[in-house]
Design an enzyme around this catalytic site. Sequence first.
Site, short mmCIF file in Angstrom:
data_model
loop_
_atom_site.label_atom_id
_atom_site.label_comp_id
_atom_site.label_asym_id
_atom_site.label_seq_id
_atom_site.Cartn_x
_atom_site.Cartn_y
_atom_site.Cartn_z
N HIS A 106 -51.96 -61.91 -13.01
CA HIS A 106 -52.81 -61.11 -14.03
C HIS A 106 -53.55 -59.31 -12.83
O HIS A 106 -53.16 -60.07 -11.92
CB HIS A 106 -53.75 -61.40 -14.70
CG HIS A 106 -54.69 -60.44 -15.77
ND1 HIS A 106 -54.27 -59.33 -16.10
CD2 HIS A 106 -56.01 -59.65 -14.67
CE1 HIS A 106 -55.00 -58.43 -16.50
NE2 HIS A 106 -56.24 -59.03 -16.44
N ASP A 123 -60.12 -54.26 -16.57
CA ASP A 123 -59.87 -55.41 -16.91
C ASP A 123 -58.99 -54.74 -18.01
O ASP A 123 -60.00 -55.18 -18.88
CB ASP A 123 -60.61 -56.94 -16.76
CG ASP A 123 -59.09 -57.57 -16.85
OD1 ASP A 123 -58.67 -57.80 -17.30
OD2 ASP A 123 -59.92 -58.86 -15.69
N CYS A 168 -50.78 -55.55 -18.01
CA CYS A 168 -51.60 -55.09 -17.44
C CYS A 168 -51.59 -54.21 -15.90
O CYS A 168 -52.25 -53.81 -15.46
CB CYS A 168 -52.54 -56.71 -16.36
SG CYS A 168 -51.47 -57.20 -15.55
#
Length: 226
Positions: A106, A123, A168
């Site tokens: 991630h 995030d 991501c």
Amino acid sequence: MERSTKDDMILSYSDVVLRRSDLDILSGPHFLNDRIIEFYLSYISSCYPSDNILLVPPSIAFWLQNCSDEESYKAFVEPLNLAAKDLVIFPVNNNDDVTKAEAGSHWSLLVFYRTSNMFVHHDSCRGLNLACSQKLYTSVVKFVGNLDSDVKFMEDHSSPQQQNGYDCGLFVIVIATVICSWYTSSDCVDGEHIWFSCVKEQVTPTTVSKMRNQILSLIKGLMFVK
């Protein structure tokens, strides 16, 4: 004629060398690797040139996050001259094993903004990298310069969220682009929300999904530039 392989170099851009396998990553729904993110952060730097902005390559951010030797750390971080930067952007990866390259799953973004005396964490997966970003913040905060008060850390809970398990890195790239655009615009002062409204408005599922093809087209275009 020799057959091409995934390790064949296709482009050297700034200090980044891209391989044919990087095109394969961009051609499908895959997790972005360090090289692609470093390439595009370098490209952003060329689009928004400023001595006050620093976009830290993923490999350096990873090292700053995980290095435990204080003397080596100091010798490594000082050349970045963080104390002279107003805006510093760090890609954050959840790999905590320094013996393994590209082992994380991630990406997120940690941004230092001197004017607000703050580190902000963006995030796209509900704060999955919060602990990693706090670890990086703790490591670098002492090097950002003498400030009048403690430098705050903030998790931006309004950050746009990904809708799959592999975009991501694209969110990192798009958010970094929006922040640099905001910083270099005439609207740089936005109260306590700083760039947040710009990120919320401009980082959408559509802009993120389009970015994969935009990066691919950029790389292919640069491959033919003499």
